[in-house]
Design an enzyme around this catalytic site. Structure first.
Site, mmCIF file in Angstrom:
data_model
loop_
_atom_site.group_PDB
_atom_site.id
_atom_site.type_symbol
_atom_site.label_atom_id
_atom_site.label_comp_id
_atom_site.label_asym_id
_atom_site.label_seq_id
_atom_site.Cartn_x
_atom_site.Cartn_y
_atom_site.Cartn_z
ATOM 1 N N TYR A 135 20.885 -96.796 54.256
ATOM 2 C CA TYR A 135 20.753 -95.559 54.879
ATOM 3 C C TYR A 135 21.330 -94.594 53.906
ATOM 4 O O TYR A 135 20.549 -93.745 53.539
ATOM 5 C CB TYR A 135 21.562 -95.587 56.021
ATOM 6 C CG TYR A 135 21.835 -94.162 56.704
ATOM 7 C CD1 TYR A 135 20.699 -93.540 57.472
ATOM 8 C CD2 TYR A 135 22.906 -93.539 56.889
ATOM 9 C CE1 TYR A 135 20.699 -92.130 57.942
ATOM 10 C CE2 TYR A 135 23.023 -92.303 57.152
ATOM 11 C CZ TYR A 135 22.015 -91.503 57.697
ATOM 12 O OH TYR A 135 22.296 -90.492 58.557
ATOM 13 N N LYS A 139 19.596 -91.589 51.774
ATOM 14 C CA LYS A 139 19.750 -90.102 52.130
ATOM 15 C C LYS A 139 20.255 -89.505 50.935
ATOM 16 O O LYS A 139 19.922 -88.190 50.700
ATOM 17 C CB LYS A 139 21.128 -89.977 53.132
ATOM 18 C CG LYS A 139 20.879 -90.489 54.236
ATOM 19 C CD LYS A 139 19.614 -89.921 55.337
ATOM 20 C CE LYS A 139 20.179 -88.306 55.725
ATOM 21 N NZ LYS A 139 19.078 -87.813 56.628
HETATM 22 N N1 LIG Z 1 23.694 -88.864 64.091
HETATM 23 C C1 LIG Z 1 24.773 -88.737 63.274
HETATM 24 O O1 LIG Z 1 25.765 -88.797 63.326
HETATM 25 C C2 LIG Z 1 24.355 -88.154 61.911
HETATM 26 C C3 LIG Z 1 22.914 -87.942 61.715
HETATM 27 N N2 LIG Z 1 22.524 -87.312 60.423
HETATM 28 C C4 LIG Z 1 21.202 -87.139 60.160
HETATM 29 O O2 LIG Z 1 20.610 -86.271 60.978
HETATM 30 C C5 LIG Z 1 19.289 -86.553 61.406
HETATM 31 C C6 LIG Z 1 18.916 -86.831 62.539
HETATM 32 O O3 LIG Z 1 19.513 -87.993 63.170
HETATM 33 P P1 LIG Z 1 19.617 -88.380 64.637
HETATM 34 O O4 LIG Z 1 18.745 -87.263 65.355
HETATM 35 O O5 LIG Z 1 21.064 -88.744 65.052
HETATM 36 O O6 LIG Z 1 18.536 -89.516 64.723
HETATM 37 P P2 LIG Z 1 17.393 -90.134 65.907
HETATM 38 O O7 LIG Z 1 16.922 -91.476 65.487
HETATM 39 O O8 LIG Z 1 17.805 -89.701 67.114
HETATM 40 O O9 LIG Z 1 16.216 -89.088 65.404
HETATM 41 C C7 LIG Z 1 15.213 -89.394 64.458
HETATM 42 C C8 LIG Z 1 13.941 -89.222 64.769
HETATM 43 O O10 LIG Z 1 13.099 -89.401 63.651
HETATM 44 C C9 LIG Z 1 11.866 -90.000 64.075
HETATM 45 N N3 LIG Z 1 11.229 -90.718 62.882
HETATM 46 C C10 LIG Z 1 11.733 -91.778 62.511
HETATM 47 N N4 LIG Z 1 10.789 -92.251 61.375
HETATM 48 C C11 LIG Z 1 9.807 -91.594 61.557
HETATM 49 C C12 LIG Z 1 8.448 -91.181 60.740
HETATM 50 N N5 LIG Z 1 7.971 -92.043 59.934
HETATM 51 N N6 LIG Z 1 7.675 -90.243 61.224
HETATM 52 C C13 LIG Z 1 7.885 -89.386 62.020
HETATM 53 N N7 LIG Z 1 9.165 -89.258 62.609
HETATM 54 C C14 LIG Z 1 10.025 -90.393 62.450
HETATM 55 C C15 LIG Z 1 12.335 -91.002 65.105
HETATM 56 O O11 LIG Z 1 11.207 -91.475 66.174
HETATM 57 C C16 LIG Z 1 13.456 -90.029 65.867
HETATM 58 O O12 LIG Z 1 12.837 -89.243 66.829
HETATM 59 C C17 LIG Z 1 18.689 -87.561 60.553
HETATM 60 O O13 LIG Z 1 18.375 -86.922 59.215
HETATM 61 C C18 LIG Z 1 20.217 -88.170 59.992
HETATM 62 O O14 LIG Z 1 20.119 -89.098 58.901
HETATM 63 C C19 LIG Z 1 23.287 -87.030 59.529
HETATM 64 C C20 LIG Z 1 24.836 -87.063 59.729
HETATM 65 C C21 LIG Z 1 25.334 -87.860 60.881
HETATM 66 C C1 LIG Z 2 32.915 -100.702 66.641
HETATM 67 C C2 LIG Z 2 33.664 -99.515 66.129
HETATM 68 C C3 LIG Z 2 34.440 -99.972 64.790
HETATM 69 C C4 LIG Z 2 32.906 -98.155 65.936
HETATM 70 C C5 LIG Z 2 32.125 -97.889 66.838
HETATM 71 C C6 LIG Z 2 31.628 -96.384 66.584
HETATM 72 C C7 LIG Z 2 30.387 -96.025 65.586
HETATM 73 C C8 LIG Z 2 29.253 -96.734 66.189
HETATM 74 C C9 LIG Z 2 30.432 -94.859 65.075
HETATM 75 C C10 LIG Z 2 31.686 -94.295 64.668
HETATM 76 C C11 LIG Z 2 31.325 -93.168 63.519
HETATM 77 C C12 LIG Z 2 29.653 -93.037 63.664
HETATM 78 C C13 LIG Z 2 29.057 -92.348 62.375
HETATM 79 C C14 LIG Z 2 27.829 -92.844 62.156
HETATM 80 C C15 LIG Z 2 26.944 -93.827 63.286
HETATM 81 C C16 LIG Z 2 27.865 -94.353 64.465
HETATM 82 C C17 LIG Z 2 29.406 -94.483 63.842
HETATM 83 C C18 LIG Z 2 29.577 -95.260 63.024
HETATM 84 C C19 LIG Z 2 26.766 -92.545 61.064
HETATM 85 C C20 LIG Z 2 26.956 -93.626 59.925
HETATM 86 C C21 LIG Z 2 25.577 -91.983 61.318
HETATM 87 C C22 LIG Z 2 24.740 -91.491 60.274
HETATM 88 C C23 LIG Z 2 25.611 -90.699 59.449
HETATM 89 O O1 LIG Z 2 25.055 -89.891 58.582
HETATM 90 C C24 LIG Z 2 26.715 -90.857 59.018
HETATM 91 C C25 LIG Z 2 27.801 -91.044 60.558
HETATM 92 C C26 LIG Z 2 29.136 -91.179 60.285
HETATM 93 C C27 LIG Z 2 29.702 -91.591 61.438
#
Ligand SMILES: NC(=O)C1=CN([C@@H]2O[C@H](COP(=O)(O)OP(=O)(O)OC[C@H]3O[C@@H](n4cnc5c(N)ncnc54)[C@H](O)[C@@H]3O)[C@@H](O)[C@H]2O)C=CC1
Ligand SMILES: CC(C)CCC[C@@H](C)[C@H]1CC[C@H]2C3=C(CC[C@]12C)[C@@]1(C)CCC(=O)C[C@@H]1CC3
Length: 333
Positions: A135, A139
């Protein structure tokens, strides 16, 4: 200004759509799946890697927000590469062909994270030279191609959030609860004093909209990456405990040494790798998650404040409270 939100049916994407609508912007959504229906939104279903799927969604659009990704905790290298790298190149090419001038990428603060402490990290830190998972690896590639695509008539910016949480989060809260339900949330990894950024989803949304509005001829945000955080680093285990206790689960009380757990995760990872031809296992407990749980990783959002006037609009405590309320269906019975 009509927006296209690619990944608009996902966690962050849908929150971006909601906020754009409430600020009066017309919105198109592109996603591979549909998760909601709203008469105000034009939804286009398709794969972002395919030009023929994407082009119709770009008609009449002036800004694209690209927040699609395969699930971050999955471990499918080929899929990450295809979607995050090749697919992003396809989006850039399609935007240019369709005459779209602005593109905001949702990157991740993790692009600089290699498993050791980051305290108040700034955007000038180098990309991780040894990313800990596929991942993160993709990214980095994705952010590079988007920032390199910035030019005099195509403006790009990357927003780097960290640890997004909030209503409908499919990763952090559900995984934490599942781990607690399986009786595996009894121990903290390390001494419990590692500070981490967790960012409430509406602050991340606010950062994206400011970034989109800031792009344009001569803007200092063009071609740059910006951290967007809650600006309130918190002990990793305090944050997780607040979520767990709020949902009536016990908070972990005892500690296990970080190095010991890290080596256990390495060994487990080796077994997962060896078993891959027979069985595809996707453990939560990986070297990456162990490092995330046991090291400092928090970032400065000063650059976003200075260049785009960013300020978090929801405090960490208010965000946690709203998140717990929204996940009441996962409360311990
Ligand atoms: N969740 C987190 O803690 C963090 C997320 N991000 C970034 O934020 C953004 C959004 O992540 P989330 O909303 O958490 O993920 P999510 O999994 O909820 O949403 C991603 C969406 O992308 C769509 N998707 C995947 N492959 C596709 C394709 N080939 N064509 C069209 N759509 C497609 C999925 O169907 C989904 O609706 C991502 O770029 C992720 O890298 C960055 C930092 C932290
Ligand atoms: C089992 C435990 C040791 C951890 C449980 C919590 C984790 C599932 C989450 C804590 C920090 C989170 C996190 C992300 C995903 C979910 C966690 C690992 C990311 C990797 C999601 C995508 C990103 O871009 C960075 C996020 C950092 C923090």
């Amino acid at each position: 200004m009509r927006f296209l939100v690619i990944g608009g049916c996902g966690f962050l994407g849908r929150h971006i759509v909601d906020e754009l609508l409430s600020r009066g912007f017309p919105v198109n959504v592109f996603d591979i799946r549909s998760t909601f229906d709203d008469g105000r939104v034009k939804i286009f279903l398709g794969d972002l890697c395919k030009k023929e799927d994407l082009m119709p969604a770009l008609e009449g659009v002036s800004a694209v927000i690209h927040c699609a990704t395969p699930p971050p905790l999955s471990n499918n290298r080929a899929l990450f590469h295809k979607v995050n790298h090749d697919g992003t190149l396809n989006i850039i090419a399609c935007c240019k062909e369709a005459g779209v001038k602005r593109m905001v990428l949702t990157s991740s603060a993790s692009v600089v994270y290699e498993g050791s402490d980051i305290k108040n990290g700034v955007e000038t830190m180098p990309y991780a030279s040894k990313p800990m998972d596929y991942y993160t690896e993709t990214k980095i590639l994705q952010e590079k191609v988007v920032l390199q695509a910035n030019s005099d008539d195509f403006y790009t910016v990357a927003v780097r959030p960290h640890g997004i949480f909030g209503p409908r989060d499919p990763h952090l809260v559900p995984t934490t609860v599942r781990t607690a339900q399986a009786g595996k949330m009894k121990f903290m990894i390390g001494n419990g004093e590692n500070l981490v950024d967790f960012t409430f989803v509406r602050n991340v949304v606010h950062g994206h909209i400011l970034a989109a509005e800031s792009l344009g001829p001569g803007s200092k945000v063009n071609g740059k990456a910006y951290h967007i955080t809650n600006d309130e680093p918190i002990y990793f285990w305090t944050f997780l405990s607040k979520i767990l206790v709020g949902l009536k689960y016990d908070a972990p009380k005892r500690h296990l040494p970080f190095t010991f757990i890290y080596f256990l995760a390495l060994i487990l990872n080796l077994f997962v790798f060896l078993l891959k031809p027979i069985k595809d296992i996707k453990p939560t407990f990986t070297p990456m998650t162990v490092c995330l749980a046991g090291t400092h990783h928090y970032y400065s959002s000063e650059a976003a404040k200075k260049d785009m006037g960013y300020r978090p609009i929801v405090s960490l405590d208010d965000g946690i409270e709203e998140t717990i309320r929204s996940f009441s269906h996962l409360s311990k019975k």
